[in-house]
Scaffold this active site. Structure first.
Site, mmCIF file in Angstrom:
data_model
loop_
_atom_site.group_PDB
_atom_site.id
_atom_site.type_symbol
_atom_site.label_atom_id
_atom_site.label_comp_id
_atom_site.label_asym_id
_atom_site.label_seq_id
_atom_site.Cartn_x
_atom_site.Cartn_y
_atom_site.Cartn_z
ATOM 1 N N ASP A 73 0.795 -1.223 0.000
ATOM 2 C CA ASP A 73 0.000 0.000 0.000
ATOM 3 C C ASP A 73 0.839 1.290 0.000
ATOM 4 O OD1 ASP A 73 -1.048 -2.360 1.286
ATOM 5 O OD2 ASP A 73 -2.850 -1.236 1.811
ATOM 6 N N GLU A 81 -4.326 1.678 -2.797
ATOM 7 C CA GLU A 81 -5.604 2.045 -2.156
ATOM 8 C C GLU A 81 -5.504 3.238 -1.215
ATOM 9 O OE1 GLU A 81 -7.456 -0.496 0.674
ATOM 10 O OE2 GLU A 81 -5.666 -0.688 1.905
ATOM 11 N N ASN A 82 -4.262 3.599 -0.807
ATOM 12 C CA ASN A 82 -4.079 4.733 0.102
ATOM 13 C C ASN A 82 -3.258 5.853 -0.544
ATOM 14 O OD1 ASN A 82 -3.552 1.995 2.010
ATOM 15 N ND2 ASN A 82 -5.210 3.353 2.659
ATOM 16 N N ASN A 130 -10.112 -2.253 0.355
ATOM 17 C CA ASN A 130 -11.282 -1.733 1.072
ATOM 18 C C ASN A 130 -11.418 -0.217 0.912
ATOM 19 O OD1 ASN A 130 -8.855 -2.111 2.731
ATOM 20 N ND2 ASN A 130 -9.997 -0.968 4.276
ATOM 21 N N HIS A 131 -10.335 0.457 0.478
ATOM 22 C CA HIS A 131 -10.397 1.911 0.255
ATOM 23 C C HIS A 131 -10.613 2.283 -1.216
ATOM 24 C CE1 HIS A 131 -9.451 3.164 4.337
ATOM 25 N NE2 HIS A 131 -8.486 2.257 4.370
ATOM 26 N N HIS A 139 -0.273 -2.860 6.323
ATOM 27 C CA HIS A 139 0.759 -1.811 6.225
ATOM 28 C C HIS A 139 2.026 -2.148 7.013
ATOM 29 C CE1 HIS A 139 -2.161 1.647 4.867
ATOM 30 N NE2 HIS A 139 -2.422 0.481 4.288
HETATM 31 FE FE LIG Z 1 -3.989 0.014 2.901
HETATM 32 FE FE LIG Z 2 -6.795 -2.035 2.896
#
Ligand SMILES: [Fe+2]
Ligand SMILES: [Fe+2]
Length: 275
Positions: free
Chosen positions: A8, A39-40, A67-68, A182
């Site tokens: 990520d 995603e981040n 999920n993001h 992470h």
């Molecule tokens: Fe993440």
């Molecule tokens: Fe995630």
């Protein structure tokens, strides 16, 4: 084949580490295919077209979400135009979710790489069953018959859930790698039937933080139980964090897996093959 997967990317400092280190890593390891979880990437929450472009320009062939995925609403339309962007595969099939959760890529050398992202169900908002999902995905492009390499990202919180899924597909995938927590784990190995595995690749972000976010407001909130300033990405130097996998061209299975950590605060490590 020589494959790279990086966890990520968190915020501006994560993107800066990718831009600074990934081109050299890609060249030094002669990587045939590179996946980066994004995603981040946009302020810690989701991805935008411009932040995705930075990651592609640094050398990613595929960006995965998680999920993001939809934290930045423009991702809902961007993913329709960008075939290299993947969201989780195992959404309920009855829902009209934009984009794809799996994609077959062809490298410049003509090798076919199938990438799947599976979303976990433990300690996070569950989608459809991860095991059923990965079974269905692998039927789309079986290793050897259709794909020269199969890479499964298990985007999940629980270590046991990730490891269980890896053993379930052992021998049918080149690599199963986790992300989302992470934090890089120290368990990279080639499983009994030839699938490379690491529970979590770790983030490309500033590790002087709480999983990439500025630490002070999070600690303050935990200590006082009172609201604090909104979460935002830590902005110190980030560590490029991921794994390197070498696969056997005949079997599609893994010969080796090694961690990669460059820059920032974590102890650096580069695959031995590059020396
Ligand atoms: Fe993440
Ligand atoms: Fe995630």
């Amino acid at each position: 084949m020589r494959l790279g997967f990086f966890g990520d990317v968190v915020g501006r400092s994560g993107r800066a580490a990718v831009a600074e280190h990934l081109p050299r890593v890609r060249a030094e390891l002669a990587l045939d295919f590179v996946i980066v979880n994004g995603e981040n990437a946009a302020g810690g929450f989701g991805i935008t077209e411009s932040t995705a472009q930075e990651i592609f320009q640094a050398g990613a062939d595929c960006i995965t979400l998680g999920n993001h995925s939809w934290d930045q609403p423009e991702a809902l339309t961007y993913i329709l135009r960008e075939q290299r962007l993947l969201r989780p595969y195992n959404y309920p099939q009855t829902l009209q979710i934009p984009g794809r959760g799996a994609q077959l890529f062809t490298t410049p050398a003509g090798k076919r790489v199938f990438v799947v992202q599976i979303h976990g169900s433990a300690f996070m908002e569950p989608l459809d069953d991860p095991i059923q999902g990965v079974a269905r995905a692998l039927e789309e492009a079986p290793l050897r018959r259709v794909a020269d390499a199969v890479i499964v990202e298990i985007h999940a919180e629980a270590t046991a859930e990730k490891m269980t899924l890896a053993h379930y597909v052992d021998g049918r995938a080149t690599l199963v790698v986790g992300c989302h927590t992470h934090i890089p784990t120290a368990d990279c190995q080639v499983l009994a039937n030839g699938t490379a595995y690491q529970t979590d690749a770790g983030m490309c972000g500033d590790y002087d933080s709480v999983i990439g976010m500025k630490k002070a407001p999070i600690v303050q909130r935990a200590a006082t139980r009172l609201p604090s300033e909104r979460k935002s990405p830590a902005d110190g130097p980030a560590t490029l964090c991921g794994v390197y996998v070498e696969s056997d061209d005949n079997t599609g299975l893994a010969k080796s897996i090694e961690p990669i950590r460059i820059g920032g605060r974590l102890q650096e490590t580069m695959p031995v093959t590059s020396r």
